[in-house]
Scaffold this motif. Structure first.
Motif, mmCIF file in Angstrom:
data_model
loop_
_atom_site.group_PDB
_atom_site.id
_atom_site.type_symbol
_atom_site.label_atom_id
_atom_site.label_comp_id
_atom_site.label_asym_id
_atom_site.label_seq_id
_atom_site.Cartn_x
_atom_site.Cartn_y
_atom_site.Cartn_z
ATOM 1 N N ASN A 1 0.821 -1.205 0.000
ATOM 2 C CA ASN A 1 0.000 0.000 0.000
ATOM 3 C C ASN A 1 0.856 1.257 0.000
ATOM 4 N N TYR A 2 1.980 1.196 0.705
ATOM 5 C CA TYR A 2 2.866 2.353 0.812
ATOM 6 C C TYR A 2 3.369 2.784 -0.568
ATOM 7 N N TYR A 3 3.865 1.841 -1.340
ATOM 8 C CA TYR A 3 4.412 2.195 -2.650
ATOM 9 C C TYR A 3 3.319 2.446 -3.680
ATOM 10 N N GLN A 4 2.145 1.860 -3.497
ATOM 11 C CA GLN A 4 1.033 2.175 -4.387
ATOM 12 C C GLN A 4 0.636 3.646 -4.225
ATOM 13 N N LYS A 5 0.656 4.130 -2.975
ATOM 14 C CA LYS A 5 0.317 5.533 -2.718
ATOM 15 C C LYS A 5 1.417 6.470 -3.208
ATOM 16 N N LYS A 6 2.678 6.046 -3.063
ATOM 17 C CA LYS A 6 3.783 6.890 -3.522
ATOM 18 C C LYS A 6 3.839 6.964 -5.047
ATOM 19 N N GLY A 7 3.435 5.896 -5.719
ATOM 20 C CA GLY A 7 3.363 5.909 -7.179
ATOM 21 C C GLY A 7 4.662 5.599 -7.886
ATOM 22 N N GLY A 8 5.739 5.407 -7.137
ATOM 23 C CA GLY A 8 7.019 5.106 -7.779
ATOM 24 C C GLY A 8 8.133 5.053 -6.759
ATOM 25 N N ILE A 9 9.316 4.751 -7.250
ATOM 26 C CA ILE A 9 10.481 4.668 -6.372
ATOM 27 C C ILE A 9 11.689 5.235 -7.116
ATOM 28 N N ILE A 10 12.530 5.938 -6.382
ATOM 29 C CA ILE A 10 13.718 6.526 -6.988
ATOM 30 C C ILE A 10 14.769 5.441 -7.194
ATOM 31 N N LEU A 11 15.317 5.397 -8.395
ATOM 32 C CA LEU A 11 16.324 4.398 -8.733
ATOM 33 C C LEU A 11 17.725 4.887 -8.394
ATOM 34 N N GLU A 12 18.680 3.977 -8.549
ATOM 35 C CA GLU A 12 20.073 4.255 -8.200
ATOM 36 C C GLU A 12 20.632 5.437 -8.980
ATOM 37 N N ASP A 13 20.164 5.620 -10.214
ATOM 38 C CA ASP A 13 20.668 6.719 -11.037
ATOM 39 C C ASP A 13 19.905 8.025 -10.830
ATOM 40 N N GLY A 14 18.959 8.040 -9.893
ATOM 41 C CA GLY A 14 18.200 9.248 -9.596
ATOM 42 C C GLY A 14 16.902 9.386 -10.358
#
Length: 298
Positions: A194-207
């Motif tokens: 649920n946490y990442y569904q609400k955030k909508g994405g995640i920052i990758l290693e390259d920014g």
């Protein structure tokens, strides 16, 4: 009657919600427990509980007094542990909060080892909603580091760094075209908390930002997410430490191993008292050792 016995009884009664259960924990009769609470309320000049025939619950006075009471009893216990030194056999209860994923995958093996070593300890493990800040109701809160959390009431220690990556079931991957680039993931559904569904994405290693707009299953239940991934319902973006068992069994395998999230941190938070309880320090040390061993085998 003394203040320490009365306040300690108050804290236990607030946790148990029953004079009989609290008396069993303390090791006195229910009538003795009742007398301690009556004495404390008379000394304070106010009632602390709402009493019914079935349960006992804190009133507004009791809720305000509870945090002070826990802190005072905890400091007294800390003082005794510090005075007796590290040869003391830890006793009592250690209350821990963690997300379901951390509790199931990282903490349970440590808890078993810890209780095997210290038979006089009891551990309460409660579920922490992902994204929730640490609270003072627990001796220890294990969670990801949040920059926005800044509490003078807590201390914190960095346990480990980790990165998330994508995994899928061999049976699922064998039925689709080979995934060779991040762009290929657009054709696949993700399995999310649920946490990442609400955030909508995640920052990758390259920014850059990896978009979670394509998903078909959302849950905070790690076992459900694991079963969904193993059954081929989609791909899962998660830390390798959380799926170490599944990787070893071969039911999940890495997809684009070089695709990783930014470095994230796992922290342990605990009340900011003058003395950190001996049992808390022991558990943190045990957890850090376990995380170090786990990192070397993944």
């Amino acid at each position: 009657m003394d203040w320490l016995s009365a306040v300690r009884s108050f804290v236990v009664l607030s946790d148990m919600g029953s004079f009989t259960k609290a008396a069993d924990v303390i090791g006195v009769s229910a009538s003795a427990m009742s007398k301690r609470i009556d004495w404390l309320e008379k000394q304070l000049g106010q009632t602390l509980f709402v009493r019914t025939t079935r349960q006992v619950s804190l009133n507004e006075n009791g809720i305000r007094f509870l945090s002070y009471a826990r802190n005072w009893v905890g400091q007294f216990d800390d003082m005794i542990e510090q005075a007796q030194g590290s040869e003391l056999e830890p006793q009592g209860t250690l209350k821990i909060a963690a997300t379901q994923a951390i509790g199931s995958s990282l903490l349970m093996p440590v808890i078993k080892q810890f209780l095997d070593k210290y038979e006089n300890l009891t551990i309460h493990l409660n579920i922490l909603t992902p994204g929730s800040p640490p609270d003072l109701e627990h001796d220890l809160v294990i969670t990801s580091y949040y920059e926005e959390f800044d509490s003078a009431a807590h201390k914190g220690i960095r346990l480990a760094d980790y990165q998330m990556t994508v995994f899928g079931a061999p049976s699922y991957l064998s039925q689709c075209e080979k995934i060779t680039a991040i762009e290929d993931l657009a054709a696949h559904k993700m399995l999310l908390s649920n946490y990442y569904q609400k955030k909508g994405g995640i920052i990758l290693e390259d920014g850059s930002l990896f978009d979670f707009s394509h998903y078909n299953f959302v849950s905070d239940h790690l076992d459900a997410l694991m079963k969904a991934a193993i059954q081929g319902m989609g791909l899962i973006f998660i830390s390798p430490q959380y799926v170490a068992r599944e990787l070893k069994q071969g039911v999940l395998i890495p997809v684009l191993p070089d695709l990783k999230s930014e470095v994230k941190q796992l922290w342990a938070y605990y009340p900011n008292t003058r003395f950190t309880p001996y049992k808390t320090r022991l558990f943190i040390d045990e957890l850090k050792q376990s995380l170090t061993r786990l990192k070397t085998v993944i």
